[in-house]
Design an enzyme around this catalytic site. Structure first.
Site, mmCIF file in Angstrom:
data_model
loop_
_atom_site.group_PDB
_atom_site.id
_atom_site.type_symbol
_atom_site.label_atom_id
_atom_site.label_comp_id
_atom_site.label_asym_id
_atom_site.label_seq_id
_atom_site.Cartn_x
_atom_site.Cartn_y
_atom_site.Cartn_z
ATOM 1 N N GLU A 43 0.831 -1.212 0.000
ATOM 2 C CA GLU A 43 0.000 0.000 0.000
ATOM 3 C C GLU A 43 0.858 1.251 0.000
ATOM 4 O OE1 GLU A 43 -3.372 2.248 2.775
ATOM 5 O OE2 GLU A 43 -2.453 0.374 3.458
ATOM 6 N N HIS A 67 -4.839 6.465 0.687
ATOM 7 C CA HIS A 67 -4.730 5.095 1.176
ATOM 8 C C HIS A 67 -5.367 4.126 0.194
ATOM 9 C CE1 HIS A 67 -3.283 5.644 5.380
ATOM 10 N NE2 HIS A 67 -3.698 6.876 5.151
ATOM 11 N N GLU A 73 -9.753 6.046 0.713
ATOM 12 C CA GLU A 73 -9.397 4.657 0.425
ATOM 13 C C GLU A 73 -9.787 4.411 -1.036
ATOM 14 O OE1 GLU A 73 -7.827 2.670 2.434
ATOM 15 O OE2 GLU A 73 -8.376 3.098 4.518
#
Length: 221
Positions: free
Chosen positions: A56, A111, A186
């Site tokens: 990530e 993210h 996200e």
């Protein structure tokens, strides 16, 4: 306005702080950070990874650089919470204190999520159960505006968390401690093959970065 900036003219002269989540080197496990609500949590979570190990922190770094280029081409001053994808970064509370002390008009934390296959789409968090120093209303408006821009760009909202692409949270230090309009995005689920393919491709990241920039322009107009 140049052809490259498109509808981003409202961003000229603004300052945007980008926080590409996590870091290339994890901090010592015993190092903790203020969670903003009277407790502590790990300095920086290690973040997730795809099933084949693509981290990530590399995704967030790559999309931060694409978003940075788009914003700087539109006349934005871009600040970053970390300088590279190799070394350690500040703990999450220290990152937020630096954001708060900056001249940033908005802060965007970048993210990617981890969930089961078939769980897809993006979601955006602003602070809920706000504290007195939080700009909760502005953060919520920022989240909605960026969400709308991402939807307009054809990006699917999460089918597993939140409602209509919005997932307010009270458990994130970076939101709890913030005194700025701030959101956490996200961008997709790294354990879903379709989401991962988009996050891993330069064009997929570019599409998402451009949509975020459009959302920031609409918010700051």
């Amino acid at each position: 306005m140049s052809a490259s900036t498109g509808n981003l003219g409202a961003l000229a002269g603004r300052t945007v702080y980008l926080d590409p989540g996590h870091a290339g080197t994890a901090p010592p496990a015993e190092l903790t950070a203020d969670d903003g609500r009277g407790g502590t949590k790990p300095c920086n979570a290690p973040g997730t990874a795809s099933d084949d190990g693509w981290p990530e922190h590399t995704f967030t770094w790559e999309i931060s650089q694409q978003l940075r280029t788009i914003l700087e081409d539109a006349g934005v001053t871009v600040l970053l919470s970390r300088a590279d994808d190799v070394h350690r970064a500040d703990c999450i509370d220290e990152r937020t204190y630096k954001e708060n002390a900056s001249a940033a008009d908005v802060v965007v934390s970048l993210h990617a999520d981890v969930s089961g296959p078939g769980n897809t789409g993006f979601h955006i968090s602003a602070v809920t159960d706000p504290l007195p120093h939080n700009l909760a209303g502005e953060s919520s408006r920022l989240a909605s505006t960026v969400r709308d821009a991402m939807v307009s760009a054809g990006l699917p909202v999460s089918n597993y968390l939140g409602t209509d692409g919005l997932n307010p949270r009270a458990d994130l230090s970076g939101l709890n401690l913030s005194t700025k309009p701030k959101i956490l995005i996200e961008f997709g689920n790294m354990r879903d093959a379709d989401d991962l393919a988009a996050l891993r491709s330069q064009e997929g990241r570019r599409q998402r970065a451009r949509a975020v920039a459009e959302g920031l322009a609409s918010y700051l107009a």
